[in-house]
Write an enzyme that holds these catalytic residues in place. Structure first.
Site, PDB file in Angstrom:
ATOM      1  CB  THR A 128     -71.580  12.925  11.741  1.00 30.50           C
ATOM      2  OG1 THR A 128     -70.438  13.607  11.250  1.00 30.50           O
ATOM      3  CG2 THR A 128     -71.177  11.733  12.575  1.00 30.50           C
ATOM      4  NE  ARG A 129     -74.119  15.054   5.259  1.00 28.84           N
ATOM      5  CZ  ARG A 129     -73.247  14.096   5.034  1.00 28.84           C
ATOM      6  NH1 ARG A 129     -72.456  13.662   6.000  1.00 28.84           N
ATOM      7  NH2 ARG A 129     -73.135  13.551   3.832  1.00 28.84           N
ATOM      8  NE  ARG A 160     -71.885  16.328  -2.880  1.00 33.47           N
ATOM      9  CZ  ARG A 160     -72.804  16.035  -1.971  1.00 33.47           C
ATOM     10  NH1 ARG A 160     -73.322  14.824  -1.920  1.00 33.47           N
ATOM     11  NH2 ARG A 160     -73.199  16.913  -1.105  1.00 33.47           N
ATOM     12  CG  ASP A 171     -72.905  11.297   0.975  1.00 32.73           C
ATOM     13  OD1 ASP A 171     -73.570  12.283   0.650  1.00 32.73           O
ATOM     14  OD2 ASP A 171     -73.120  10.646   2.008  1.00 32.73           O
ATOM     15  CG  PHE A 215     -84.433  10.150   7.289  1.00 29.78           C
ATOM     16  CD1 PHE A 215     -84.149   9.432   6.140  1.00 29.78           C
ATOM     17  CD2 PHE A 215     -83.437  10.267   8.261  1.00 29.78           C
ATOM     18  CE1 PHE A 215     -82.895   8.856   5.940  1.00 29.78           C
ATOM     19  CE2 PHE A 215     -82.184   9.691   8.077  1.00 29.78           C
ATOM     20  CZ  PHE A 215     -81.903   8.991   6.910  1.00 29.78           C
ATOM     21  CE1 TYR A 247     -75.893  24.372  -4.322  1.00 22.81           C
ATOM     22  CE2 TYR A 247     -74.423  23.204  -2.826  1.00 22.81           C
ATOM     23  CZ  TYR A 247     -75.462  24.105  -3.033  1.00 22.81           C
ATOM     24  OH  TYR A 247     -76.039  24.739  -1.964  1.00 22.81           O
TER      25      TYR A 247
END
Ligand SMILES: NC(=O)c1ccc[n+]([C@@H]2O[C@H](COP(=O)([O-])OP(=O)(O)OC[C@H]3O[C@@H](n4cnc5c(N)ncnc54)[C@H](O)[C@@H]3O)[C@@H](O)[C@H]2O)c1
Length: 311
Positions: free
Chosen positions: A210-211, A142, A273, A191, A145
């Site tokens: 969580t987000r 990642r 993540d 989703f 980015y």
């Protein structure tokens, strides 16, 4: 005379909403995009507006246009896209920032950078205030980015200190809404698409990470306000919705709102993540008099209505 505004990445998800808003505000808008992840269909309804101009342009090359304001959004934003060509992702962030800052310096334009909550990495401070320096892996998948965006922030502040360029740095948290890409692997679009197709809903890890999810209209309002702050306030400012949901809660809400029969299935967590992410928006409240107004049920319903037209 109408304000002349350049939006890089204007044919993307966020950029197209921003162009639309700026046109509604009476601006002349130049949208520069290389269509790496953007799509002409996103801006098709704007093409008839005589104040809108579309340029195919890659921000890793210099651009010469006379404008009053620049919103620099050009950069693929989802891991699926930015990991296809990670070297190009870093170039877009870093060379793109240098080119757009150079333009801002030449024409004395105010320039806003679409930075990201990814600059906080996998945060050890929660929620994240702007003063937190982050916990980012510099060599992971990642990093192209995250570190590209961090370097762009550095460039913005150095152009500000060294050349007096009038900058704004917005740290954008997870944003969703109509015109997200259906196949870009982001959690909300994933989703919704899975639910509408009646497929299993894939949850990475145990779903307890969580987000926070911000509806696109709230973000655009925050960015426009930030650009308009008269005083010299470069930021950075977090723009996000502090309401926190577990990934499992989000999946259940999508199932409820779509009326889908989909089941939840677990998959392993991808590398790096973040476990949790939530903005501290105290500064945005104070400086911009801004806070999110669209709750997640309303925003998700609008997004689901959009996806029903394309899935
Ligand atoms: N959506 C989010 O939740 C989110 C969160 C934080 C930050 N951001 C930032 O906001 C910006 C827009 O994100 P988005 O969600 O709309 O993504 P997106 O992929 O839909 O839009 C990015 C746009 O930039 C264009 N682009 C990519 N590389 C380019 C280049 N070299 N030259 C010119 N154009 C180029 C793409 O074609 C696309 O139109 C990005 O900079 C992203 O990092 C988004």
């Amino acid at each position: 005379m109408a304000k002349q505004v350049l939006v890089t990445g204007g044919a993307g998800f966020l950029g197209s909403h921003l162009c639309e808003r700026l046109l509604n505000d009476g601006c002349e808008v130049i949208c520069a995009d290389n269509f790496y992840t953007g799509d002409k269909s996103n801006i098709l309804p704007l093409m008839d507006n005589h104040r809108f101009e579309l340029m195919r342009h890659d921000v890793t090359f210099p651009l010469y246009v006379e404008v009053d304001e620049i919103y620099n959004l050009a950069c693929p934003a989802s891991p699926v896209h930015y990991q296809i060509d990670p070297v190009q992702t870093t170039k877009t962030s870093v060379h793109g920032a240098i080119n757009m800052l150079g333009l801002a310096k030449r024409v004395r334009a105010r320039i806003l950078q679409a930075s990201t909550s990814e600059v906080y990495g996998d945060p050890s401070v929660h929620p994240q205030p702007e003063s937190y320096w982050g916990n980012v892996n510099p060599i992971g998948i990642r990093s192209c980015y995250d570190e590209g965006k961090r370097c762009a922030e550095t460039l913005f502040f150095d152009y500000h200190r060294q050349y007096g360029v009038d900058i704004r740095v917005a740290r954008i948290f997870n944003t969703y809404g109509p015109r997200m890409h259906p196949n870009d692997g982001r959690v909300v679009s994933n989703f919704i698409v899975q639910a509408l197709r009646g497929e299993d809903i894939t949850i990475y890890g145990d779903g307890r990470q969580t987000r926070s999810f911000q509806y696109v209209d709230d973000l655009i309002e925050g960015m426009v306000r930030m650009m308009a702050t008269p005083a010299d306030f470069p930021g950075p400012i977090n723009i996000g919705n502090p309401e926190e949901y577990t990934i499992k809660q989000l999946a259940e809400l999508v199932i409820e709102l779509t009326g889908s029969a989909s089941k939840l299935v677990a998959r392993p967590l991808p590398q790096d993540d973040p476990r949790q992410r939530r903005p501290d928006i105290g500064l945005a409240r104070q400086v911009l008099k801004w806070e999110p107004t669209v709750n997640v049920r309303v925003g998700l319903q609008r997004t689901i209505d959009y996806f029903r037209t394309i899935v």
